[in-house]
Write a protein that holds these residues in place. Structure first.
Motif, short mmCIF file in Angstrom:
data_model
loop_
_atom_site.label_atom_id
_atom_site.label_comp_id
_atom_site.label_asym_id
_atom_site.label_seq_id
_atom_site.Cartn_x
_atom_site.Cartn_y
_atom_site.Cartn_z
N ARG A 161 0.83 -1.20 0.00
CA ARG A 161 0.00 0.00 0.00
C ARG A 161 0.87 1.26 0.00
NH1 ARG A 161 -3.97 -0.37 4.92
NH2 ARG A 161 -4.86 1.46 3.89
N PRO A 162 0.32 2.38 -0.47
CA PRO A 162 1.08 3.64 -0.43
C PRO A 162 1.41 4.04 1.00
CG PRO A 162 -0.84 3.83 -1.85
CD PRO A 162 -1.00 2.54 -1.12
N HIS A 163 2.39 4.90 1.12
CA HIS A 163 2.77 5.45 2.42
C HIS A 163 1.89 6.66 2.70
CE1 HIS A 163 5.78 7.62 5.16
NE2 HIS A 163 5.41 6.54 5.80
N TYR A 164 1.32 6.71 3.90
CA TYR A 164 0.38 7.78 4.20
C TYR A 164 0.92 8.76 5.24
CZ TYR A 164 -3.17 5.41 1.46
OH TYR A 164 -3.87 4.83 0.43
N GLY A 165 2.22 8.77 5.46
CA GLY A 165 2.79 9.71 6.42
C GLY A 165 4.03 10.37 5.87
N VAL A 166 4.73 11.07 6.77
CA VAL A 166 6.02 11.65 6.45
C VAL A 166 7.02 11.09 7.45
CG1 VAL A 166 5.48 13.74 7.81
CG2 VAL A 166 7.34 13.80 6.14
N ASP A 167 8.13 10.54 6.94
CA ASP A 167 9.16 9.91 7.79
C ASP A 167 10.26 10.91 8.10
OD1 ASP A 167 7.85 7.48 7.76
OD2 ASP A 167 9.00 6.70 6.05
N ILE A 168 10.58 11.02 9.39
CA ILE A 168 11.62 11.93 9.85
C ILE A 168 12.73 11.09 10.47
CG2 ILE A 168 12.15 13.92 11.30
CD1 ILE A 168 9.00 14.29 11.48
N ALA A 169 13.89 11.01 9.83
CA ALA A 169 15.01 10.24 10.36
C ALA A 169 15.63 11.00 11.52
CB ALA A 169 16.06 9.99 9.28
N ALA A 170 15.81 10.31 12.64
CA ALA A 170 16.37 10.92 13.84
C ALA A 170 17.01 9.84 14.69
CB ALA A 170 15.28 11.65 14.63
N PRO A 171 17.93 10.18 15.58
CA PRO A 171 18.59 9.17 16.40
C PRO A 171 17.60 8.45 17.31
CG PRO A 171 19.77 11.27 16.49
CD PRO A 171 18.46 11.54 15.82
N ARG A 172 17.85 7.18 17.54
CA ARG A 172 17.04 6.43 18.49
C ARG A 172 17.06 7.13 19.85
NH1 ARG A 172 15.71 1.12 18.08
NH2 ARG A 172 17.38 0.82 16.54
N GLY A 173 15.90 7.31 20.43
CA GLY A 173 15.79 7.98 21.73
C GLY A 173 15.56 9.47 21.65
N ALA A 174 15.63 10.04 20.44
CA ALA A 174 15.36 11.48 20.30
C ALA A 174 13.91 11.77 20.68
CB ALA A 174 15.64 11.92 18.87
N PRO A 175 13.64 12.96 21.20
CA PRO A 175 12.28 13.25 21.67
C PRO A 175 11.26 13.36 20.54
CG PRO A 175 13.66 15.20 21.83
CD PRO A 175 14.57 14.07 21.47
N VAL A 176 10.05 12.89 20.83
CA VAL A 176 8.89 13.11 19.97
C VAL A 176 7.93 13.99 20.77
CG1 VAL A 176 6.95 12.06 18.76
CG2 VAL A 176 9.15 10.86 18.87
N VAL A 177 7.50 15.10 20.16
CA VAL A 177 6.63 16.05 20.87
C VAL A 177 5.32 16.21 20.12
CG1 VAL A 177 8.65 17.26 21.80
CG2 VAL A 177 7.53 18.11 19.72
N ALA A 178 4.33 16.72 20.82
CA ALA A 178 3.02 16.96 20.21
C ALA A 178 3.11 18.14 19.24
CB ALA A 178 1.99 17.26 21.29
N PRO A 179 2.72 17.95 17.96
CA PRO A 179 2.77 19.06 17.00
C PRO A 179 1.71 20.12 17.25
CG PRO A 179 1.77 17.14 16.00
CD PRO A 179 2.26 16.70 17.35
#
Length: 280
Positions: A161-179
């Motif tokens: 299936r197509p990809h339905y998001g945007v991938d952001i490459a970042a180091p393992r453990g980097a913070p993910v915050v609410a947009p």
């Protein structure tokens, strides 16, 4: 009384009685404004409008080019407006080294996949009166964009299936915050395809989903503010390296987060987020 209005086409729009802001292409989340107290329909389906007359419209990856917006003003006058979407091309992305069990699941795994898909559907079905849907948004992680919305995915040589998001490459453990601020409707540490997964309801049918996280740091029902940490970047589920897959929905329509996020800089998220309304 039913009145015909003009055509809303290609790009940024300013037309009465509804004004729209954002790119009018498949995959876009578009914001609109009508007179407070108005009622609204898109292609005969009702659209929720907040107390100030704001609303959102989402157009899926393969949305048709022509749509009808029907507005009933507070005076009872009904107006029709035609929305014309510009065409959009999509890339093909070939990804090798994906764990074979996530490309061709076993019968045992299929039962799990179906159950988890139902969990996600139920979380995305939550529609609240939160007004955070209208933004502005920031990027949930910092890094290089390695996957884009709408691209046809080929895993280990097999079309999927197509990809339905945007991938952001970042180091393992980097913070993910609410947009944007929202309420957590799903917080699962290990879904089969998406690994550590969080869904945030932003209100009026708009929600964000965050996939492949190493750690989930929020709970269902928790309210978070923009920029608040919700987890850590990882490579869980169907993934070949640490990254965050950010997805957005307007009800059942899968839309492109890039349509509301601050502009990219040379294929990377900006060093500092410049908060801006969609389409700016």
């Amino acid at each position: 009384m039913l009145l015909a209005a003009g055509v809303i086409a290609g790009g940024e729009v300013a037309a009465e009685p509804a004004t729209l802001k954002g790119k009018l292409v498949p995959g876009s989340l578009v914001y609109g404004q009508v007179a407070p107290g108005s009622r609204l329909w898109l292609n005969d389906a009702p659209v929720r409008v907040d107390h100030g007359g704001r609303f959102a419209l989402g157009f899926g990856r393969d949305a048709r080019s022509t749509h009808t917006l029907r507005v009933e003003g507070p005076d009872g006058v009904m107006t029709l407006q035609t929305i014309e979407l510009s065409s959009r091309a999509y890339n093909v992305q070939r990804i090798e080294g994906v764990p074979s069990r996530t490309v061709t699941p076993s019968k045992e795994h299929l039962a799990r996949i179906r159950a988890e898909a139902q969990q996600v559907r139920e979380a995305r079905a939550v529609v609240s009166d939160r007004e955070d849907f209208a933004g502005p948004y920031i990027w949930p992680a910092r890094g290089r964009i390695t996957g884009v919305y709408g691209s046809q995915r080929v895993y280990n040589g097999e079309p999927r299936r197509p990809h339905y998001g945007v991938d952001i490459a970042a180091p393992r453990g980097a913070p993910v915050v609410a947009p944007a601020a929202g309420t957590v409707t799903l917080a699962e540490p290990d879904l089969f395809y998406s690994g550590g997964t969080v869904i945030l309801d932003h209100g009026y049918g708009v929600n964000s989903t965050f996939l492949h996280m190493d750690a989930v740091e929020v709970k269902v029902g928790q309210a978070v503010v923009q920029g608040e940490r919700i987890g850590k970047v990882g490579s869980t589920g169907r993934s070949t390296g640490p990254h965050l897959d950010w997805r957005m929905n307007w009800y059942d329509e899968r839309v492109d987060p890039v349509s509301v996020a601050p502009p990219l800089v040379d294929g990377h998220t900006p060093e500092r987020d410049h908060l801006s309304q969609a389409g700016d």
